[in-house]
Design an enzyme around this catalytic site. Structure first.
Site: not given
Length: 1186
Positions: A475, A477, A797
């Site tokens: 990912d 972020t 996440d």
């Protein structure tokens, strides 16, 4: 049944408490709440209306406020826990140490050894009738009266060795289980849930939730308790873990307000009042039912599994599952959490059989290797036994032409048992049972250490799989960036501000839209709190992007909390929460005049497409055409994105009062025709340590790909900053829809060949949906473009990352930003959400692999040498030079201790300088094979030289062709000692497996290794020193006896000597020897005298007694017949000044070695008795004083 009983006791205990306290002066009893929670949808609504009026009625009866929550007063909390129970499901009892011992005893090879040892013990006590010994062949030649009584020692020593092995194995299993429980409770403590207490929103551990708490639920939560919805926005729940239905269930006050523990929030947010916790929640009830049957079943399954897999890592997997299922509150949902949406009960049955994924790379290779080695060992041991038996039978009955006499049968059986024990010993040494142990120790050690590197490993084998990773899909972020978002640019009222404008520069009308839009259209759980430490940064709670927008308001000197106080969450008319499909969030407000206003925010290009107007420079809406939109994209959005900013568009729409109310469920008609308020650019700076970490990955042969929901320009800019893309490289950056178009055929089906054309060059996938992520991961794993199958690690996440995390070989969930669903699907949780922790995981994974290889290199050298020596020795000399007990000692130190020493080597940066091994590379590389064979060859040359020429080199009597109960010889002791010392030094060689020259490099970094090598060395030395040298030990035991007769050492020959007995009867024995014995001893004594003068200076010039008997060249100068009596020796003891005391006559001067069940050996000949220590020596003075 135990568990069920416990639970029912707990439950009835709670019931009684309820009665006694008059249901604790609450308006509702535990039983009523339980029966309410068993109802669904319409039935539940009906019941609530009938009994309580509405949810607020329940709150009133539970004495809690829907808005303020509980007071948090400790006395109140205790009272509630007493009446309604704690949010905790009692864990299943761990296995006791005795159970683990019993399981370790189930090992087949150990059972065979135990039986053989018992038979050997039994036969050693059998005395054949006297008189006919000579008829039984060469069986009893050299047998001494007291030696024949010592035959039991072999059997006893084997049993003792088995006990050692079993205890060590059981202890390892026990500590492993303990570690899992520790790990589990650590995972639980990490799990917190948001509740409202005393009007404050706080996070508390899941176990502290009590009935009456007001809990805030949001997207991605795993519900920790049962409750009734008070207020919800677009709430959708995945109840498959309880019902098996995979469709998401919509929850609302007027349709179905029941929220159940163990279910996942897939969309939306809301508040609920907790009505049942722990064993009374829906999950708890099912758990209690499962607890009964599951217990017995699991035991059976574990037993089978343990036998089958020789306690390999499956133990770990199963322990993990057990730990998950048992350990307490936070994980109470585990057993019901079925991976494929299956039913709870089915899942429980499946759980033991189905590992999470296919076998890990290392496990597969090890199983294969262990099977091959086992077969080879079995073959060798069988051949050994057959040859020994045949040789004995042919020699006794054919060559010597002896009849088989009935009274000789026990003696022959003793021989066969001895051969059988030798065969089993060869098998024991050949089977590297230290292998599963080494794997477990290495993994458990790594897992423990990885905790410090912010890797919380949930599945043991993930740690090792990570070492083989060839691709990481990360990912952006929070993993590559700091997840500390701030608005740095804005386009407001047709003007592009490169930094946040002053509040005065923005027209009042625009400001009003901006403040209300951001305040109400961000989740009320997102907020900015003052810093914890003075001078620190403000704390962002909730969604980081929303916090950036709230931060913008604070920068504009406005307070979002005032707006929220004015419009509380329950006054929001309708909320379309953010999800990965919408990529936007919208909130509807109903005005006092009956009109509606909707605020929307989301990814700029998506929201702008729905905008038909834009606020002009004076704050009034004006028409916004597609051409204007393209201009903004080119002049505002792309420049922002190319600087790595995430762009968000804010917009609104009014529905006038006169018109009929819109159809709110028809979202596409509602969120359209918007008016754009502003476009903001949010910066999320790259973590400073990430570029370096990515360089390390690339150098280690791991490709890093970024998969993000962000705009492609932003993603590309960040990828360049991180080093995922380098200028001038020919790599692909695709958007999700572009990627989908390329991998699907005309029918819209995904084709593997099409994915294969894209993924090798793909580095950035932007604006991707969770399905795209899953497709990419699956495509890479299933690909056959390269001969090695790719091993893929994925970070995630969000709730929707679950499928990709599960599909990946290793799934990393974010510990801070990650949702419970993502953590559940993952193998490793990154407690700091940082990419560098992934690189650490790679290092540890490779280290595990290397540790196992080191151990293998060491173990196989030992095995090859021991098996060949035992085999050839047995075939040539009818007796294994390495006795059963000695082999077991080697097995113990070489298997158990070496696996501990080599499995705990710390990782070094150099591990990241090589490419991944891949799935098909054999465990034993060419270099290792060269080391194994080379070292084995050298060891065999040394051992065979000593075996067949040792007696000439050291001038001692040969230990070969010894009769059945012959005492252990000095000769074989030397062989054994040399063998062990070579293994010990080979342990240092085994530290390097890639052909490095310097094996000592970094040896002092591993304290465990140093202490084990040193410890083994010392134990070996002690066990080698004849006990006659350690005379004070003997005297400490016997007190008054000071005879100079040296102790016959307990060695590991096949039948051995009983010392206590020997000591007691030694005086008598000396007298009852018979005349020829005495004459021999006179000659021995005199010869000794003549040689002792030189002997004191040069101890190694002395030969053994048998040599005196057999070599006529010794001149017997002193012919005075002196028969030493016990009194003489005592007198000598008291004469410290005498230079050459008469050594005591002992029939067997070959130094046997002693000690209690461990294994003993002689490093050199120490025929000098303890008293001939020079008078000044500390040992001598100690003896004298004693």
């Amino acid at each position: 049944m135990g568990d069920m009983a416990n639970n029912s006791i707990a439950y009835s205990g709670v019931k009684n408490a309820v009665k006694e306290t008059n249901h604790g002066d609450f308006g509702v009893t535990l039983a009523e709440l339980r029966s309410l929670m068993e109802l669904r949808a319409a039935d539940a609504l009906h019941k609530i209306q009938e009994c309580y009026g509405d949810v607020h009625g329940i709150c009133a009866k539970l004495k809690t406020s829907p808005n303020e929550g509980l007071s948090g007063n400790p006395a109140d909390i205790e009272r509630r826990e007493a009446v309604f129970g704690k949010n905790f499901i009692p864990p299943k009892k761990p296995k006791t140490f005795l159970q683990l011992v019993w399981e370790a005893l189930q090992d087949v090879t150990l059972i065979i050894l135990e039986i053989a040892a018992v038979v050997s013990l039994g036969l050693s006590f059998y005395q054949p009738p006297g008189g006919n010994e000579s008829l039984c062949g060469s069986v009893n030649v050299g047998e001494e009266e007291e030696e024949s009584e010592a035959g039991w020692i072999e059997g006893a020593a084997i049993l003792l060795s088995v006990v050692c092995v079993v205890l060590v194995t059981a202890f390892n299993d026990w500590s492993k289980e303990k570690q899992f429980r520790g790990l589990q409770s650590r995972i639980e403590q990490e799990q917190k849930f948001t509740v409202i207490r005393g009007g404050q929103v706080i996070q508390i551990p899941v176990a502290d939730i009590i009935v009456g708490d007001i809990a805030q639920v949001k997207y991605g939560d795993l519900l920790p308790a049962d409750g009734v919805l008070i207020q919800g926005n677009d709430l959708k729940i995945d109840e498959s873990s309880l019902t098996g239905e995979s469709d998401h269930v919509k929850k609302s006050l007027d349709r179905d307000p029941m929220l159940l523990s163990g279910t996942h929030v897939m969309e939306g947010s809301g508040r609920m009042v907790v009505t049942a916790v722990g064993v009374n929640s829906q999950t708890g009830i099912i758990f209690t039912l499962l607890g009964a049957g599951g217990d017995e079943e699991e035991k059976e399954k574990e037993k089978e599994k343990k036998d089958k897999k020789s306690k390999k890592q499956d133990g770990a997997v199963e322990n993990r599952n057990k730990a998950k299922a048992q350990d307490g509150a936070a994980m109470e949902m585990q057993p019901l959490k079925s991976e494929d949406g299956g039913d709870g009960d089915e899942k429980d049955k499946k759980r033991s059989n189905l590992p999470k994924k296919e076998k890990s790379v290392l496990q597969g290779k090890l199983t294969k290797l262990a099977v091959q080695i086992g077969k080879a060992g079995l073959l060798m041991s069988a051949i050994t036994v057959i040859i020994l038996v045949l040789y004995f039978v042919i020699d006794t009955f054919w060559v010597q032409k002896r009849p088989w006499l009935a009274e000789c049968t026990p003696i022959y059986i003793q021989y066969f048992v001895k051969f059988f024990i030798i065969g089993v010993t060869v098998l024991v040494v050949a089977v590297p049972e230290g292998l599963p142990l080494a794997v477990t120790i290495s993994l458990a050690y790594s897992v423990k250490k990885m905790m410090r590197d912010n890797n919380l490993v949930r599945h043991l084998d993930a740690c090792e799989t990570m070492g083989n990773a060839t691709a990481i899909c990360s990912d952006k972020t929070g993993t590559l960036t700091m997840n500390r978002m701030t608005v740095v640019q804005a386009y407001i009222n047709e003007k592009h501000y490169k930094k946040i404008p002053e509040p005065e520069a923005i027209p009042e009308k625009t400001m009003a839209y901006l403040v209300t839009g951001i305040s109400v259209n961000c989740a009320y759980t997102s907020k900015i709190l003052p810093p914890e430490k003075e001078g620190g940064l403000p704390r962002h709670v909730g969604n980081k992007t929303e916090c950036a927008l709230l931060g913008l308001l604070l920068d504009l000197k406005r307070d979002y909390q005032d707006v929220r106080n004015e419009i509380p969450e329950e006054d929001l008319y309708k909320v379309y929460t953010f999800n990965s499909v919408r990529k936007s969030m919208s909130t509807v407000l109903k005005n006092s005049d009956g009109s509606f206003r909707i605020f929307s925010k989301g990814a700029s290009e998506i929201v702008l497409k729905k905008c038909f107007k834009i606020l002009s420079a004076n704050g009034e809406p004006k028409v916004f055409r597609p051409r204007d939109r393209d201009d903004i994209v080119k002049t505002v959005i792309e420049p922002m994105a190319s600087e790595g900013l995430r762009t968000i568009c804010l917009a609104f729409r009014d529905f006038p009062a006169g018109e009929p109310e819109p159809e709110w469920d028809n979202e596409n008609d509602i969120v359209t025709g918007l008016t754009c308020i502003a476009v903001v650019g949010i910066e999320d700076p790259v973590r400073p340590e990430v570029p370096d970490a990515i360089k390390k990955c690339q150098r280690a042969g791991i490709t890093v790909r970024m998969v993000t929901g962000d705009n492609i320009n932003t993603a590309r800019a960040i990828a360049l900053k991180c080093g995922i893309l380098n200028p001038g490289e020919d790599f692909l950056c695709l958007e999700g829809k572009d990627f989908n178009r390329r991998i699907r055929n005309e029918k819209g089906e995904i084709e593997q060949e099409r994915i294969d054309k894209i993924w090798p060059k793909l580095r950035v996938l932007a604006r991707s949906s969770p399905t795209d992520k899953h497709t990419l991961v699956k495509g890479i794993i299933d690909s056959t473009v390269f001969e090695q199958r790719q091993v893929v690690a994925v970070t995630g996440d969000g709730t929707n990352d679950g499928p990709a995390l599960k599909k990946a070989d290793v799934g990393f969930a974010m510990g801070i930003a990650g949702t419970d669903v993502a953590k559940e699907a993952s193998d490793i949780i990154l407690t700091d959400d940082n990419f560098t922790s992934i690189v650490k995981a790679v290092m540890w994974g490779r280290n595990v692999y290397d540790s196992i290889s080191k151990f293998l290199q060491f173990q196989l050298t030992v095995n090859v040498v021991a098996v060949i020596v035992a085999f050839t020795g047995a075939c040539i000399t009818q007796d294994s030079p390495l006795k059963a007990v000695q082999m077991l000692w080697v097995n113990l130190i070489m298997d158990t201790l070496a696996s501990l020493a080599l499995a705990t080597e710390p990782p070094t940066e150099s591990l990241l300088l090589r490419k991944p091994y891949g799935r098909n590379k054999p465990l034993i590389s060419r270099t290792m094979m060269k080391n194994i064979l080379g070292h084995a060859f050298y060891q065999l040359v040394v051992v065979f030289t000593l075996l067949f020429a040792g007696e000439k080199i050291f001038d001692i009597d040969s230990g070969r062709n010894a009769p059945l109960h012959a005492p252990p010889s000095e000769h074989y002791t030397i062989v054994f000692n040399t063998f062990v010392m070579m293994q010990l030094f080979n342990e240092i060689n085994a530290r390097k497996i890639h052909g490095e020259r310097n094996v000592f490099e970094g040896i002092f970094n591993n304290a465990i290794f140093c202490s084990i090598v040193l410890g083994t060395f010392i134990v070996q030395l002690i066990s080698t020193i004849p006990t006659s040298r350690l005379k004070f030990l003997k005297e400490a035991g016997h007190g008054t006896q000071k005879e100079e007769i040296p102790e016959e050492e307990l060695a590991e020959d096949v039948e051995e000597i009983d010392h206590a007995e020997r000591e007691l009867r030694r005086g008598q024995i000396l007298w009852f020897r018979g005349l020829n014995r005495i004459q021999t001893q006179i000659r021995v004594v005199n010869a000794f005298r003549s040689s002792l003068y030189e002997g004191l200076e040069k101890p190694e010039t002395r030969s053994s007694i048998h040599n005196f008997m057999t070599h006529p060249e010794f001149r017997i100068e002193d012919s005075e017949p002196h028969i030493p009596l016990i009194d003489d020796t005592d007198a000598e003891d008291d004469a410290p000044t005498k230079r050459n005391p008469t050594p005591p006559p002992s029939p067997n001067r070959n130094n046997n070695n002693a000690a209690d069940g461990a294994i003993h050996l002689t490093a050199g000949r120490r025929n000098k008795s303890a008293t001939s220590s020079s008078p000044g020596s500390p040992l001598h003075s100690l003896e004298t004083s004693l």
